[in-house]
Design an enzyme around this catalytic site. Structure first.
Site, short mmCIF file in Angstrom:
data_model
loop_
_atom_site.label_atom_id
_atom_site.label_comp_id
_atom_site.label_asym_id
_atom_site.label_seq_id
_atom_site.Cartn_x
_atom_site.Cartn_y
_atom_site.Cartn_z
N ILE A 140 0.72 -1.19 -0.14
CA ILE A 140 0.14 -0.10 -0.13
C ILE A 140 0.90 1.16 -0.04
O ILE A 140 0.63 2.19 -0.59
CB ILE A 140 -0.99 0.02 1.16
CG1 ILE A 140 -2.29 0.91 0.87
CG2 ILE A 140 -0.47 0.28 2.58
CD1 ILE A 140 -3.03 0.85 -0.48
N SER A 178 11.92 0.85 6.84
CA SER A 178 11.33 -0.54 6.42
C SER A 178 12.62 -1.45 6.22
O SER A 178 13.83 -0.97 6.20
CB SER A 178 10.71 -0.66 5.20
OG SER A 178 9.93 -1.38 4.91
N ARG A 179 12.37 -2.65 6.79
CA ARG A 179 13.67 -3.62 6.79
C ARG A 179 14.25 -3.88 5.35
O ARG A 179 15.27 -4.03 5.21
CB ARG A 179 12.82 -4.97 7.53
CG ARG A 179 13.00 -4.59 9.07
CD ARG A 179 11.94 -5.95 9.53
NE ARG A 179 10.88 -6.30 8.81
CZ ARG A 179 9.96 -7.15 8.91
NH1 ARG A 179 10.20 -7.83 9.87
NH2 ARG A 179 8.98 -7.41 8.16
N LYS A 208 -5.37 1.85 7.78
CA LYS A 208 -6.59 0.96 8.30
C LYS A 208 -6.17 -0.47 8.57
O LYS A 208 -5.32 -0.90 7.62
CB LYS A 208 -7.67 1.01 7.67
CG LYS A 208 -7.65 0.99 6.19
CD LYS A 208 -7.56 -0.30 5.47
CE LYS A 208 -8.16 -1.74 6.00
NZ LYS A 208 -7.64 -2.94 4.87
N ASP A 221 -10.13 -7.73 6.97
CA ASP A 221 -9.25 -6.68 6.61
C ASP A 221 -9.56 -5.80 5.50
O ASP A 221 -9.72 -4.56 5.38
CB ASP A 221 -7.69 -7.19 6.27
CG ASP A 221 -6.68 -6.28 5.54
OD1 ASP A 221 -5.86 -5.61 6.45
OD2 ASP A 221 -6.68 -6.42 4.41
P1 NAP Z 1 2.53 -5.50 2.98
O1 NAP Z 1 2.77 -5.43 1.50
O2 NAP Z 1 2.69 -6.84 3.97
O3 NAP Z 1 3.28 -4.57 3.45
C1 NAP Z 1 3.91 -3.96 4.95
C2 NAP Z 1 5.18 -3.68 5.39
O4 NAP Z 1 5.39 -3.56 6.50
C3 NAP Z 1 6.10 -4.85 4.80
O5 NAP Z 1 6.50 -4.79 3.48
C4 NAP Z 1 7.19 -4.84 5.82
O6 NAP Z 1 8.36 -4.07 5.27
C5 NAP Z 1 6.61 -4.01 6.89
N1 NAP Z 1 6.50 -4.82 7.95
C6 NAP Z 1 7.25 -4.38 9.28
N2 NAP Z 1 6.93 -5.53 10.28
C7 NAP Z 1 6.25 -6.33 9.73
C8 NAP Z 1 5.65 -7.60 10.08
N3 NAP Z 1 5.62 -8.07 11.31
N4 NAP Z 1 5.06 -8.41 9.18
C9 NAP Z 1 4.85 -7.96 7.97
N5 NAP Z 1 5.29 -6.80 7.39
C10 NAP Z 1 5.95 -5.94 8.23
O7 NAP Z 1 1.10 -5.12 3.72
P2 NAP Z 1 0.13 -3.96 2.81
O8 NAP Z 1 -0.64 -4.54 2.03
O9 NAP Z 1 0.92 -2.74 2.28
O10 NAP Z 1 -0.69 -3.39 4.07
C11 NAP Z 1 -0.47 -2.54 5.18
C12 NAP Z 1 -1.39 -1.97 5.72
O11 NAP Z 1 -2.14 -1.13 4.85
C13 NAP Z 1 -2.40 -3.03 6.55
O12 NAP Z 1 -2.86 -2.43 7.43
C14 NAP Z 1 -3.54 -2.94 5.18
O13 NAP Z 1 -4.92 -3.24 5.70
C15 NAP Z 1 -3.70 -1.69 4.64
N6 NAP Z 1 -4.12 -1.58 3.24
C16 NAP Z 1 -3.57 -2.37 2.24
C17 NAP Z 1 -4.19 -2.33 1.20
C18 NAP Z 1 -3.39 -3.12 0.29
O14 NAP Z 1 -4.47 -3.24 -1.20
N7 NAP Z 1 -2.84 -3.93 0.01
C19 NAP Z 1 -5.11 -1.30 0.92
C20 NAP Z 1 -5.50 -0.50 1.94
C21 NAP Z 1 -4.97 -0.47 3.09
P3 NAP Z 1 9.71 -4.53 5.67
O15 NAP Z 1 9.73 -6.03 5.51
O16 NAP Z 1 10.44 -4.00 4.38
O17 NAP Z 1 10.15 -4.09 7.08
#
Ligand code: NAP
Length: 307
Positions: free
Chosen positions: A15, A37-38, A91, A169
């Site tokens: 996101i 970010s890691r 969110k 989610d």
């Molecule tokens: P994501 O792709 O998994 O990204 C989250 C990032 O957070 C990871 O790339 C990771 O980066 C970091 N991180 C740090 N600690 C972590 C852990 N314990 N487990 C996993 N990742 C960790 O997730 P996302 O889809 O962007 O979602 C993040 C938030 O945005 C959520 O709350 C989700 O509900 C919200 N959101 C997502 C979307 C969507 O379409 N994907 C839409 C709207 C809102 P590093 O490994 O580099 O630290």
């Protein structure tokens, strides 16, 4: 025009890359000054793997925007607030309700802005739907939020871990719209939750609410993807389609279009306004309904699901 606010993005995943970085880049209100970010980085932006190091190196960063999954979010948010920075939360705003109350208390005491964002509330037709419903009596409603987790969340295994919320989610996006547009508060009365044998969270949920409103969330949808809300009233029906981006009345589209691209620019515009006004916006009502569903829900085991 006031000077751009310097923001740090924490958690450079899907996101952050898809929505936050472009929304910040396109706005005169904002300058992306650092990332934490890691593994993830943004070209040309100073990158850190540790939030404490970023906060120490960038006293000019006045806002920290957190795009981490909900479980690791609290510690980062608390660290940013304790360092005197305003905080914007993706969110759902936390893994538990109590931790968001705790962040709210820290922010209030320090006179800082805390914004629990709900991006779907910024979808193009939500405000028009809310206005249309404001003088109507709601007699029922149906939410259909069916999407393919393999398509939208490949490899994001945190959604199936404790605190990841599973299908709630995406489902919480529908609840964020409903809690915004309905003239009366929404009260959950029952839930049926399907838990794959290898998941800690539900992959599908059927929710019922007082007033004849029901919701069907499913993450196993491999055909058409549906994000629709239909509401019946004493003056006829309305539908919000494409995740709140199109308003339909009497069978034809009235406002909005199928694109979701305006939501994050609107969130950052609101955050800039809150910071400049010295206000906060903390609304947990969608998350209360998810917590209630997990408390009241009848659980059924379903076959393991890999994604
Ligand atoms: P994501 O792709 O998994 O990204 C989250 C990032 O957070 C990871 O790339 C990771 O980066 C970091 N991180 C740090 N600690 C972590 C852990 N314990 N487990 C996993 N990742 C960790 O997730 P996302 O889809 O962007 O979602 C993040 C938030 O945005 C959520 O709350 C989700 O509900 C919200 N959101 C997502 C979307 C969507 O379409 N994907 C839409 C709207 C809102 P590093 O490994 O580099 O630290």
């Amino acid at each position: 025009m006031p000077k751009p606010l310097k923001v740090a993005l924490v958690g450079i995943g899907k996101i952050a890359v898809d929505q936050h970085v472009p929304a910040i880049a396109a706005s005169g209100d904002w300058h992306l000054a650092a990332t934490v970010s890691r593994k993830g980085t943004v070209d040309g932006v100073p990158a850190y793997t540790d939030i404490a190091a970023m906060l120490a190196a960038h006293p000019e960063v006045s806002v920290v925007s957190l795009c981490l999954p909900p479980v690791p979010r609290f510690e980062a948010a608390a660290a940013a607030l304790r360092a005197g920075r305003h905080v914007m939360l993706e969110k759902p705003p936390g893994a538990t309700l109590a931790e968001v109350h705790a962040l709210d208390a820290i922010a209030r005491q320090a006179g800082l802005t805390l914004y629990t964002t709900w991006h779907s509330r910024m979808a193009k037709a939500v405000a028009a739907a809310k206005l249309w419903l404001s003088d109507k009596q709601v007699t029922g409603g149906r939410v259909t939020w069916r999407e393919d987790v393999r398509r939208w969340h490949p490899g994001q295994h945190w959604v199936a871990e404790p605190g990841g919320m599973g299908v709630m989610d995406p489902g919480i996006n529908a609840l964020s719209i409903l809690t915004d547009i309905l003239p009366e508060p929404l009260r959950l009365t029952g839930a049926d939750l399907d838990f794959p044998a290898n998941w800690q969270t539900p992959i599908a949920a059927r929710l019922t609410f007082a007033g004849g409103i029901a919701a069907d969330f499913d993450w196993r949808q491999d055909g058409p993807q549906t994000w629709d809300i239909e509401i019946a009233t004493n003056a006829g029906g309305m539908a919000l389609r494409h995740g709140g981006n199109e308003l339909w009345l009497g069978g034809s589209a009235q406002a909005g279009d199928a694109s979701i691209m305006g939501e994050y620019p609107a969130l950052y515009a609101r955050m800039a306004e809150l910071v400049r006004q010295g206000g906060s916006e903390v609304d947990l009502s969608p998350m209360v309904l998810v917590a209630d569903a997990l408390t009241l829900g009848r659980r059924s085991p379903v076959p393991p699901f890999e994604f």
